[in-house]
Scaffold this motif. Structure first.
Motif, PDB file in Angstrom:
ATOM      1  N   ILE A  62       2.018  14.584  16.555  1.00  0.00           N
ATOM      2  CA  ILE A  62       2.139  15.850  15.841  1.00  0.00           C
ATOM      3  C   ILE A  62       0.862  16.112  15.044  1.00  0.00           C
ATOM      4  O   ILE A  62       0.340  15.230  14.360  1.00  0.00           O
ATOM      5  CB  ILE A  62       3.388  15.864  14.929  1.00  0.00           C
ATOM      6  N   ILE A  63       0.336  17.320  15.184  1.00  0.00           N
ATOM      7  CA  ILE A  63      -0.863  17.731  14.454  1.00  0.00           C
ATOM      8  C   ILE A  63      -0.449  18.348  13.124  1.00  0.00           C
ATOM      9  O   ILE A  63       0.504  19.137  13.068  1.00  0.00           O
ATOM     10  CB  ILE A  63      -1.677  18.772  15.246  1.00  0.00           C
ATOM     11  N   ILE A  64      -1.172  18.006  12.071  1.00  0.00           N
ATOM     12  CA  ILE A  64      -0.947  18.606  10.758  1.00  0.00           C
ATOM     13  C   ILE A  64      -2.291  19.050  10.183  1.00  0.00           C
ATOM     14  O   ILE A  64      -3.345  18.731  10.732  1.00  0.00           O
ATOM     15  CB  ILE A  64      -0.271  17.619   9.783  1.00  0.00           C
ATOM     16  N   ARG A  65      -2.233  19.770   9.075  1.00  0.00           N
ATOM     17  CA  ARG A  65      -3.471  20.112   8.374  1.00  0.00           C
ATOM     18  C   ARG A  65      -3.967  18.868   7.626  1.00  0.00           C
ATOM     19  O   ARG A  65      -3.182  18.143   7.013  1.00  0.00           O
ATOM     20  CB  ARG A  65      -3.214  21.263   7.397  1.00  0.00           C
ATOM     21  N   LYS A  66      -5.260  18.636   7.679  1.00  0.00           N
ATOM     22  CA  LYS A  66      -5.828  17.443   7.044  1.00  0.00           C
ATOM     23  C   LYS A  66      -5.540  17.417   5.544  1.00  0.00           C
ATOM     24  O   LYS A  66      -5.318  16.348   4.957  1.00  0.00           O
ATOM     25  CB  LYS A  66      -7.335  17.387   7.305  1.00  0.00           C
ATOM     26  N   ALA A  67      -5.488  18.571   4.938  1.00  0.00           N
ATOM     27  CA  ALA A  67      -5.218  18.647   3.500  1.00  0.00           C
ATOM     28  C   ALA A  67      -3.811  18.169   3.150  1.00  0.00           C
ATOM     29  O   ALA A  67      -3.533  17.835   1.997  1.00  0.00           O
ATOM     30  CB  ALA A  67      -5.416  20.083   3.013  1.00  0.00           C
ATOM     31  N   ASP A  68      -2.926  18.127   4.149  1.00  0.00           N
ATOM     32  CA  ASP A  68      -1.532  17.746   3.909  1.00  0.00           C
ATOM     33  C   ASP A  68      -1.219  16.317   4.347  1.00  0.00           C
ATOM     34  O   ASP A  68      -0.052  15.944   4.480  1.00  0.00           O
ATOM     35  CB  ASP A  68      -0.589  18.708   4.646  1.00  0.00           C
ATOM     36  N   GLU A 109       9.954  26.308  15.685  1.00  0.00           N
ATOM     37  CA  GLU A 109       9.303  27.563  16.064  1.00  0.00           C
ATOM     38  C   GLU A 109       8.789  27.406  17.493  1.00  0.00           C
ATOM     39  O   GLU A 109       7.835  26.664  17.742  1.00  0.00           O
ATOM     40  CB  GLU A 109       8.132  27.876  15.129  1.00  0.00           C
ATOM     41  N   LEU A 110       9.430  28.074  18.449  1.00  0.00           N
ATOM     42  CA  LEU A 110       9.013  27.993  19.845  1.00  0.00           C
ATOM     43  C   LEU A 110       7.983  29.074  20.142  1.00  0.00           C
ATOM     44  O   LEU A 110       8.174  30.237  19.791  1.00  0.00           O
ATOM     45  CB  LEU A 110      10.218  28.149  20.775  1.00  0.00           C
ATOM     46  N   MET A 111       6.907  28.683  20.796  1.00  0.00           N
ATOM     47  CA  MET A 111       5.847  29.619  21.138  1.00  0.00           C
ATOM     48  C   MET A 111       5.458  29.442  22.598  1.00  0.00           C
ATOM     49  O   MET A 111       5.649  28.379  23.187  1.00  0.00           O
ATOM     50  CB  MET A 111       4.631  29.415  20.225  1.00  0.00           C
ATOM     51  N   VAL A 112       4.892  30.479  23.176  1.00  0.00           N
ATOM     52  CA  VAL A 112       4.539  30.465  24.598  1.00  0.00           C
ATOM     53  C   VAL A 112       3.261  29.685  24.844  1.00  0.00           C
ATOM     54  O   VAL A 112       3.149  28.950  25.818  1.00  0.00           O
ATOM     55  CB  VAL A 112       4.398  31.914  25.128  1.00  0.00           C
ATOM     56  N   LYS A 113       2.285  29.809  23.952  1.00  0.00           N
ATOM     57  CA  LYS A 113       0.973  29.195  24.177  1.00  0.00           C
ATOM     58  C   LYS A 113       0.601  28.234  23.045  1.00  0.00           C
ATOM     59  O   LYS A 113       0.825  28.524  21.865  1.00  0.00           O
ATOM     60  CB  LYS A 113      -0.097  30.269  24.319  1.00  0.00           C
ATOM     61  N   VAL A 114       0.012  27.103  23.419  1.00  0.00           N
ATOM     62  CA  VAL A 114      -0.394  26.091  22.435  1.00  0.00           C
ATOM     63  C   VAL A 114      -1.428  26.624  21.447  1.00  0.00           C
ATOM     64  O   VAL A 114      -1.335  26.327  20.248  1.00  0.00           O
ATOM     65  CB  VAL A 114      -0.903  24.826  23.146  1.00  0.00           C
ATOM     66  N   VAL A 118       3.450  27.299  10.144  1.00  0.00           N
ATOM     67  CA  VAL A 118       4.195  26.079  10.449  1.00  0.00           C
ATOM     68  C   VAL A 118       3.477  24.896   9.814  1.00  0.00           C
ATOM     69  O   VAL A 118       2.302  24.999   9.430  1.00  0.00           O
ATOM     70  CB  VAL A 118       4.344  25.856  11.974  1.00  0.00           C
ATOM     71  N   GLU A 119       4.180  23.774   9.734  1.00  0.00           N
ATOM     72  CA  GLU A 119       3.627  22.581   9.089  1.00  0.00           C
ATOM     73  C   GLU A 119       3.184  21.512  10.086  1.00  0.00           C
ATOM     74  O   GLU A 119       2.527  20.548   9.700  1.00  0.00           O
ATOM     75  CB  GLU A 119       4.663  21.986   8.131  1.00  0.00           C
ATOM     76  N   GLY A 120       3.548  21.670  11.341  1.00  0.00           N
ATOM     77  CA  GLY A 120       3.155  20.689  12.350  1.00  0.00           C
ATOM     78  C   GLY A 120       3.264  21.266  13.740  1.00  0.00           C
ATOM     79  O   GLY A 120       4.020  22.220  13.976  1.00  0.00           O
ATOM     80  N   VAL A 121       2.509  20.695  14.666  1.00  0.00           N
ATOM     81  CA  VAL A 121       2.534  21.105  16.067  1.00  0.00           C
ATOM     82  C   VAL A 121       2.707  19.859  16.925  1.00  0.00           C
ATOM     83  O   VAL A 121       1.878  18.942  16.875  1.00  0.00           O
ATOM     84  CB  VAL A 121       1.231  21.834  16.471  1.00  0.00           C
ATOM     85  N   ILE A 122       3.778  19.813  17.703  1.00  0.00           N
ATOM     86  CA  ILE A 122       4.047  18.664  18.571  1.00  0.00           C
ATOM     87  C   ILE A 122       3.386  18.896  19.926  1.00  0.00           C
ATOM     88  O   ILE A 122       3.648  19.900  20.597  1.00  0.00           O
ATOM     89  CB  ILE A 122       5.562  18.457  18.758  1.00  0.00           C
ATOM     90  N   VAL A 123       2.511  17.966  20.328  1.00  0.00           N
ATOM     91  CA  VAL A 123       1.783  18.094  21.598  1.00  0.00           C
ATOM     92  C   VAL A 123       1.511  16.714  22.184  1.00  0.00           C
ATOM     93  O   VAL A 123       1.695  15.689  21.524  1.00  0.00           O
ATOM     94  CB  VAL A 123       0.427  18.824  21.418  1.00  0.00           C
ATOM     95  N   GLU A 155       0.240  28.092  18.584  1.00  0.00           N
ATOM     96  CA  GLU A 155       0.847  27.094  17.703  1.00  0.00           C
ATOM     97  C   GLU A 155      -0.190  26.569  16.707  1.00  0.00           C
ATOM     98  O   GLU A 155       0.095  26.420  15.506  1.00  0.00           O
ATOM     99  CB  GLU A 155       1.400  25.929  18.528  1.00  0.00           C
ATOM    100  N   VAL A 156      -1.376  26.269  17.224  1.00  0.00           N
ATOM    101  CA  VAL A 156      -2.440  25.730  16.365  1.00  0.00           C
ATOM    102  C   VAL A 156      -2.868  26.762  15.320  1.00  0.00           C
ATOM    103  O   VAL A 156      -3.069  26.431  14.143  1.00  0.00           O
ATOM    104  CB  VAL A 156      -3.646  25.280  17.214  1.00  0.00           C
ATOM    105  N   LEU A 157      -2.985  28.015  15.716  1.00  0.00           N
ATOM    106  CA  LEU A 157      -3.338  29.071  14.770  1.00  0.00           C
ATOM    107  C   LEU A 157      -2.258  29.225  13.707  1.00  0.00           C
ATOM    108  O   LEU A 157      -2.558  29.466  12.529  1.00  0.00           O
ATOM    109  CB  LEU A 157      -3.544  30.402  15.510  1.00  0.00           C
ATOM    110  N   SER A 158      -0.996  29.060  14.115  1.00  0.00           N
ATOM    111  CA  SER A 158       0.109  29.141  13.161  1.00  0.00           C
ATOM    112  C   SER A 158       0.053  27.997  12.162  1.00  0.00           C
ATOM    113  O   SER A 158       0.407  28.163  10.985  1.00  0.00           O
ATOM    114  CB  SER A 158       1.453  29.121  13.900  1.00  0.00           C
TER     115      SER A 158
END
Length: 270
Positions: free
Chosen positions: A132-138, A175-180, A192-197, A183-186
């Motif tokens: 899962i990707i998060i913001r480095k500040a978090d 939060e379901l999205m069509v394109k990765v 959002v607080e994380g992106v599962i990839v 997700e990253v921009l969100s």
């Protein structure tokens, strides 16, 4: 009586048409038909670097690159035909195969039982892991899956990551999205607080966005891999693809393509 006869006739005509469509469907994906037309069509969703994405310096089908696209081109070469690429949203790719808009699909598919109800999968050509990707500040805020309770987490619609989110991040808001990329921009905009990839995908985004990082969290999900897909029951094409995939793996081409794709996706993002 007349109505009944009409209905019977209509049903008979419909059955004949259905049989005809089925026959055509089978013909369009046989190896003989593929070689006769001199091309093979692959369905993919080119928004998943380094597996499939667009090289903006190129045009036409050449702009679709990545590990999966290298494999698709190798398959076409081994069959002695040209490759045609049908780009679409991820959750439309399997439909394209079952309706024979595409002869096969390569789009980071995890060959799970649900998808196997509609298509047949090749042997796996790549085995990866999830993160899962998060913001480095978090970084200090997210040390475990439990830390995402009540928080918004993004996953691609129709993907393995959607299943992971529902199973492992059940207390989070999905939060379901069509394109990765969306997700990253969100994530960057704090929607959002994380992106599962997949891990290679995460590394690509983290390497090219200094504000992001991969969370130090182990996602307890069975190791999964990627496979190509063909129409259900197309055993001839399936067997041929398995031979070609084995040859590519034996020659070390999968690892080579993965490295090339990572380098290229980094250049594109930069």
């Amino acid at each position: 009586m007349k109505t009944s006869i009409c209905r019977l006739l209509a049903a008979a005509v419909a059955a004949v048409m259905l049989l005809g469509l089925c026959a055509c469907s089978q013909q369009t994906v046989t190896l003989e038909k593929i070689r006769e037309k001199g091309s093979i069509t692959v369905a993919t969703s080119p928004d998943y670097p380094p597996f499939e994405f667009e090289d903006l310096t190129k045009t036409g089908d050449d702009r679709y690159v990545g590990l999966d696209m290298s494999l698709a081109r190798y398959i076409a070469s081994e069959l002695g035909v040209t490759l045609k690429i049908e780009a679409m949203d991820f959750d439309a790719t399997l439909t394209a195969i079952t309706t024979t808009r595409a002869d096969f699909g390569i789009s980071g598919y995890n060959p799970n039982p649900e998808r196997a109800k509609s298509v047949d999968f090749t042997d796996m050509y790549y085995v990866g892991e999830q993160c899962i990707i998060i913001r480095k500040a978090d970084e200090a805020l997210y040390k475990s899956i439990a830390d995402f309770s009540g928080k918004s987490v993004a996953a691609q619609s129709g993907s393995t990551q959607e299943a992971i989110a529902k199973e492992q991040f059940a207390s989070a808001k999905l939060e379901l999205m069509v394109k990765v990329p969306d997700e990253v921009l969100s994530l960057q905009s704090k929607r959002v607080e994380g992106v599962i990839v997949d891990l290679p995908v995460a590394r690509n985004y983290v390497n090219n966005n200094s504000d992001l990082m991969i969370a130090d969290i182990k996602i307890p999900f069975e190791a999964e891999g990627f496979a190509a897909a063909v129409n259900k029951g197309n055993s001839e094409l399936l067997a041929e693809l398995n031979k070609i995939i084995k040859k590519a793996k034996d020659q070390g081409l999968i690892d080579q393509w993965a490295a090339e794709a990572n380098d290229l996706s980094g250049d594109q993002a930069g």
